[in-house]
Design an enzyme around this catalytic site. Structure first.
Site, PDB file in Angstrom:
ATOM      1  N   HIS A  82     -14.238  -7.983  67.980  1.00  0.00           N
ATOM      2  CA  HIS A  82     -13.963  -6.967  67.117  1.00  0.00           C
ATOM      3  C   HIS A  82     -13.579  -7.036  65.416  1.00  0.00           C
ATOM      4  CE1 HIS A  82     -14.129  -3.633  70.453  1.00  0.00           C
ATOM      5  NE2 HIS A  82     -13.020  -3.125  70.028  1.00  0.00           N
TER       6      HIS A  82
ATOM      7  N   HIS B 145     -18.281   2.561  65.592  1.00  0.00           N
ATOM      8  CA  HIS B 145     -17.893   1.296  65.955  1.00  0.00           C
ATOM      9  C   HIS B 145     -17.810   0.420  67.218  1.00  0.00           C
ATOM     10  CE1 HIS B 145     -14.278  -1.150  66.687  1.00  0.00           C
ATOM     11  NE2 HIS B 145     -13.627  -0.449  68.273  1.00  0.00           N
TER      12      HIS B 145
ATOM     13  N   ASN C  59     -10.069  -7.910  71.793  1.00  0.00           N
ATOM     14  CA  ASN C  59     -11.056  -7.880  70.546  1.00  0.00           C
ATOM     15  C   ASN C  59     -11.703  -8.220  70.229  1.00  0.00           C
ATOM     16  OD1 ASN C  59      -8.536  -5.936  69.969  1.00  0.00           O
ATOM     17  ND2 ASN C  59      -7.473  -7.956  68.973  1.00  0.00           N
TER      18      ASN C  59
ATOM     19  N   LYS D   8      -8.692  -2.484  81.185  1.00  0.00           N
ATOM     20  CA  LYS D   8      -7.819  -1.943  80.191  1.00  0.00           C
ATOM     21  C   LYS D   8      -6.301  -2.540  80.797  1.00  0.00           C
ATOM     22  CE  LYS D   8      -6.494  -0.610  75.933  1.00  0.00           C
ATOM     23  NZ  LYS D   8      -6.356  -0.102  74.586  1.00  0.00           N
TER      24      LYS D   8
ATOM     25  N   HIS E 218     -15.692  -5.741  63.140  1.00  0.00           N
ATOM     26  CA  HIS E 218     -14.852  -4.602  61.892  1.00  0.00           C
ATOM     27  C   HIS E 218     -15.442  -5.087  60.569  1.00  0.00           C
ATOM     28  CE1 HIS E 218     -11.070  -4.435  64.859  1.00  0.00           C
ATOM     29  NE2 HIS E 218     -11.226  -3.214  64.460  1.00  0.00           N
TER      30      HIS E 218
ATOM     31  N   ARG F 117      11.883  12.955  67.678  1.00  0.00           N
ATOM     32  CA  ARG F 117      12.349  11.131  68.574  1.00  0.00           C
ATOM     33  C   ARG F 117      11.233  11.228  69.746  1.00  0.00           C
ATOM     34  NH1 ARG F 117      17.007  12.410  67.000  1.00  0.00           N
ATOM     35  NH2 ARG F 117      17.928  10.961  64.337  1.00  0.00           N
TER      36      ARG F 117
ATOM     37  N   ARG G 140      -2.755  -9.370  75.603  1.00  0.00           N
ATOM     38  CA  ARG G 140      -4.103  -8.533  75.373  1.00  0.00           C
ATOM     39  C   ARG G 140      -4.816  -8.424  73.882  1.00  0.00           C
ATOM     40  NH1 ARG G 140      -0.964  -2.524  74.200  1.00  0.00           N
ATOM     41  NH2 ARG G 140      -2.365  -1.314  73.548  1.00  0.00           N
TER      42      ARG G 140
ATOM     43  N   LYS H 149      -0.918   2.832  72.512  1.00  0.00           N
ATOM     44  CA  LYS H 149      -0.957   2.198  71.043  1.00  0.00           C
ATOM     45  C   LYS H 149      -1.299   3.477  70.551  1.00  0.00           C
ATOM     46  CE  LYS H 149      -2.764  -2.107  70.175  1.00  0.00           C
ATOM     47  NZ  LYS H 149      -3.675  -3.371  69.924  1.00  0.00           N
TER      48      LYS H 149
ATOM     49  N   GLU I  48     -17.998  -0.846  74.852  1.00  0.00           N
ATOM     50  CA  GLU I  48     -16.780  -1.202  75.185  1.00  0.00           C
ATOM     51  C   GLU I  48     -16.340  -1.626  76.855  1.00  0.00           C
ATOM     52  OE1 GLU I  48     -13.929  -1.464  73.279  1.00  0.00           O
ATOM     53  OE2 GLU I  48     -14.645  -0.341  71.241  1.00  0.00           O
TER      54      GLU I  48
ATOM     55  N   GLU J   4       1.124  -6.656  72.524  1.00  0.00           N
ATOM     56  CA  GLU J   4       0.301  -8.383  72.248  1.00  0.00           C
ATOM     57  C   GLU J   4       0.762  -9.447  71.745  1.00  0.00           C
ATOM     58  OE1 GLU J   4      -2.689  -5.200  69.466  1.00  0.00           O
ATOM     59  OE2 GLU J   4      -3.583  -7.720  69.475  1.00  0.00           O
TER      60      GLU J   4
HETATM   61  N1  LIG Z   1      -5.222   3.900  70.785  1.00  0.00           N
HETATM   62  C1  LIG Z   1      -6.164   2.929  71.326  1.00  0.00           C
HETATM   63  O1  LIG Z   1      -5.061   1.369  72.118  1.00  0.00           O
HETATM   64  C2  LIG Z   1      -7.294   2.577  70.798  1.00  0.00           C
HETATM   65  C3  LIG Z   1      -8.473   2.147  71.271  1.00  0.00           C
HETATM   66  C4  LIG Z   1      -9.588   1.953  70.588  1.00  0.00           C
HETATM   67  C5  LIG Z   1      -9.572   3.319  69.728  1.00  0.00           C
HETATM   68  N2  LIG Z   1      -8.931   4.303  69.403  1.00  0.00           N
HETATM   69  C6  LIG Z   1      -9.410   4.945  68.038  1.00  0.00           C
HETATM   70  O2  LIG Z   1      -9.900   5.489  68.838  1.00  0.00           O
HETATM   71  C7  LIG Z   1     -11.117   6.644  67.830  1.00  0.00           C
HETATM   72  C8  LIG Z   1     -12.191   6.501  68.227  1.00  0.00           C
HETATM   73  O3  LIG Z   1     -12.192   7.559  69.412  1.00  0.00           O
HETATM   74  P1  LIG Z   1     -13.843   8.304  69.585  1.00  0.00           P
HETATM   75  O4  LIG Z   1     -14.851   7.716  70.088  1.00  0.00           O
HETATM   76  O5  LIG Z   1     -13.765   9.070  70.971  1.00  0.00           O
HETATM   77  O6  LIG Z   1     -14.257   9.296  68.874  1.00  0.00           O
HETATM   78  P2  LIG Z   1     -13.413  10.783  68.071  1.00  0.00           P
HETATM   79  O7  LIG Z   1     -12.373  11.291  68.838  1.00  0.00           O
HETATM   80  O8  LIG Z   1     -13.858  11.145  66.866  1.00  0.00           O
HETATM   81  O9  LIG Z   1     -14.970  11.643  69.211  1.00  0.00           O
HETATM   82  C9  LIG Z   1     -16.150  11.183  69.006  1.00  0.00           C
HETATM   83  C10 LIG Z   1     -16.460  12.219  69.143  1.00  0.00           C
HETATM   84  O10 LIG Z   1     -17.405  13.087  69.682  1.00  0.00           O
HETATM   85  C11 LIG Z   1     -16.804  14.363  70.116  1.00  0.00           C
HETATM   86  N3  LIG Z   1     -16.318  14.678  71.599  1.00  0.00           N
HETATM   87  C12 LIG Z   1     -15.791  14.265  72.498  1.00  0.00           C
HETATM   88  N4  LIG Z   1     -15.286  14.218  73.628  1.00  0.00           N
HETATM   89  C13 LIG Z   1     -16.584  15.202  73.970  1.00  0.00           C
HETATM   90  C14 LIG Z   1     -17.082  15.580  74.573  1.00  0.00           C
HETATM   91  N5  LIG Z   1     -16.820  15.613  75.501  1.00  0.00           N
HETATM   92  N6  LIG Z   1     -18.189  16.853  74.044  1.00  0.00           N
HETATM   93  C15 LIG Z   1     -18.383  17.066  73.220  1.00  0.00           C
HETATM   94  N7  LIG Z   1     -17.933  16.196  72.611  1.00  0.00           N
HETATM   95  C16 LIG Z   1     -17.018  15.565  72.262  1.00  0.00           C
HETATM   96  C17 LIG Z   1     -15.113  14.225  69.344  1.00  0.00           C
HETATM   97  O11 LIG Z   1     -14.835  16.153  68.460  1.00  0.00           O
HETATM   98  C18 LIG Z   1     -16.224  14.065  67.101  1.00  0.00           C
HETATM   99  O12 LIG Z   1     -16.386  14.339  66.806  1.00  0.00           O
HETATM  100  C19 LIG Z   1     -10.853   5.504  66.214  1.00  0.00           C
HETATM  101  O13 LIG Z   1      -9.598   5.970  65.145  1.00  0.00           O
HETATM  102  C20 LIG Z   1     -10.183   4.294  66.816  1.00  0.00           C
HETATM  103  O14 LIG Z   1      -9.149   4.144  66.212  1.00  0.00           O
HETATM  104  C21 LIG Z   1      -7.390   3.394  69.246  1.00  0.00           C
HETATM  105 ZN   LIG Z   2     -13.336  -0.862  70.282  1.00  0.00          ZN
END
Ligand SMILES: NC(=O)c1ccc[n+]([C@@H]2O[C@H](COP(=O)([O-])OP(=O)(O)OC[C@H]3O[C@@H](n4cnc5c(N)ncnc54)[C@H](O)[C@@H]3O)[C@@H](O)[C@H]2O)c1
Ligand SMILES: [Zn+2]
Length: 366
Positions: A251, A268, A248, A230, A255, A122, A244, A144, A186, A240
């Site tokens: 977005h 993305h 978007n 942020k 999307h 939990r 917040r 999130k 972003e 949200e």
């Molecule tokens: N929680 C939130 O508020 C929020 C907001 C935006 C996006 N997200 C989520 O985040 C995800 C996307 O995140 P992302 O763009 O980081 O993608 P990701 O985690 O897939 O990373 C992108 C790629 O870069 C590589 N990588 C990361 N850091 C590295 C480094 N320093 N050196 C070499 N390679 C590296 C990873 O292994 C991966 O292949 C999605 O699932 C999305 O839904 C969440």
């Molecule tokens: Zn985004």
């Protein structure tokens, strides 16, 4: 020098620490928080092969008992099945309520580890060490967490805040350029909707498409201002309820573009950039900002090495239909976040289909 941004929320307060070249100090920083002895690090091979040893040594030198668990890279692994593997590992390592799950990676690792931390026993301690630009400025902040369902992205999740977000901007040197540019979309978003000084800082930067020509100081400043944007928004609206939603910007359209192109062909950040281009044009038609402001946004997006025209292959009617299905649609009306000059945004669900259609047509390649 560490730059610390406090995040003050009613039930949890923590810091976003921006600590250039200080990944080796992670352990001593965590020591100052009241965490238990055990830390389970969740990462992927891309990241762990380069930074794993530094992180594990730093934690062990600070007296923590550590273990690590690696997950294959990629959005397709952001599932409940992978979270179940984290639970198994947590059980095997006998994690207790006082133990910590530490996410070392991009947003995929961060979202999944956060969800595992929110639900195991939990709720156990959670620390974010984001390594992609997108995770640093966006995914790691705001609480999130979650995973995908076969029927849709991020359908399963929880709001769960970390004890610390620890960012060493220098780890971006190994991030693929395309991922860097996606994160930059972003960053530009924050400049447009929230922080005109960040926007100006980006305009003055020698370039934005790769890390190479950004000095560590400039990179750190860009990340710090983005994180602050942020933090400002999420602390005013943790769950949200209203404000917040401005995050978007670009977005809803983005999307739709991602889903129409089958997720992947356009990533993305690239889709969000195109979304900002289209919505930016809508804002011009509505008189919310000037043609000049719109041009400044387009110039920044181009400077970041991102496309500024919607590909012709995307049919406008498909795009309009897909927009209707977005989860941000309320009572059949599409809600858009529109720039209101540079550094400010408004929310409207009163945009006519004619305006949407006209704007999309104008920003689609000939
Ligand atoms: N929680 C939130 O508020 C929020 C907001 C935006 C996006 N997200 C989520 O985040 C995800 C996307 O995140 P992302 O763009 O980081 O993608 P990701 O985690 O897939 O990373 C992108 C790629 O870069 C590589 N990588 C990361 N850091 C590295 C480094 N320093 N050196 C070499 N390679 C590296 C990873 O292994 C991966 O292949 C999605 O699932 C999305 O839904 C969440
Ligand atoms: Zn985004």
């Amino acid at each position: 020098m560490t730059h610390s941004i406090p995040v003050s929320l009613p039930d949890s307060s923590y810091n976003v620490a921006i600590a250039p070249q200080q990944l080796p100090q992670l352990g001593t920083t965590l020591k100052t928080l009241k965490l238990g002895k055990k830390i389970l690090v969740i990462s992927n091979p891309d990241v762990f092969n380069v930074y794993g040893e530094t992180v594990m040594t730093s934690l062990e030198d600070a007296g923590f008992e550590t273990a690590s668990h690696l997950i294959a890279a990629g959005e397709s692994h952001k599932t409940l099945a992978t979270v179940a593997q984290i639970y198994d590992m947590a059980l095997g390592q006998r994690l207790e309520r006082s133990s910590t799950l530490l996410a070392l990676g991009g947003g995929v690792i961060g979202d999944m580890t956060g969800f595992a931390a929110a639900t195991w026993l939990r709720g156990i301690h959670f620390v974010q060490v984001p390594t992609s630009l997108l995770a640093m400025v966006d995914a790691s902040i705001g609480g999130k967490t979650g995973v995908n369902h076969p029927q849709g992205k991020n359908l399963i999740g929880a709001f769960y805040q970390p004890k610390l977000v620890y960012i060493d901007p220098l780890v971006l040197k190994t991030l693929p350029d395309r991922e860097f540019r996606a994160g930059m979309a972003e960053v530009i978003k924050y400049g447009v909707i929230w922080d005109r000084e960040l926007f100006a800082l980006l305009e003055q930067a020698p370039q934005l498409a790769t890390l190479q020509q950004l000095t560590p100081d400039l990179l750190t400043a860009i990340i710090a201002r983005s994180c602050q944007a942020k933090v400002d928004v999420v602390t005013q609206d943790e769950k949200e309820a209203g404000l917040r939603a401005i995050l978007n910007y670009g977005h809803t359209m983005g999307h739709a573009i991602e889903s129409l192109t089958g997720y992947g062909a356009i990533n993305h950040g690239e889709a969000v950039a195109l979304g900002m281009i289209a919505v930016g044009r809508m804002a011009t038609h509505l008189g919310l900002w000037s043609t000049e402001d719109e041009g400044r946004q387009r110039a920044l997006i181009a400077k970041a090495g991102l496309e500024t025209c919607i590909p012709q292959a995307i049919a406008i009617n498909d795009l309009l239909n897909t927009l209707q299905w977005d989860k941000k649609v309320k009572d059949g009306k599409i809600r858009f976040i529109l720039p209101d000059g540079i550094g400010k945004a408004v929310i409207s669900d009163q945009i006519t289909e004619r305006v949407i259609r006209e704007a999309i047509t104008e920003v689609t390649e000939d």
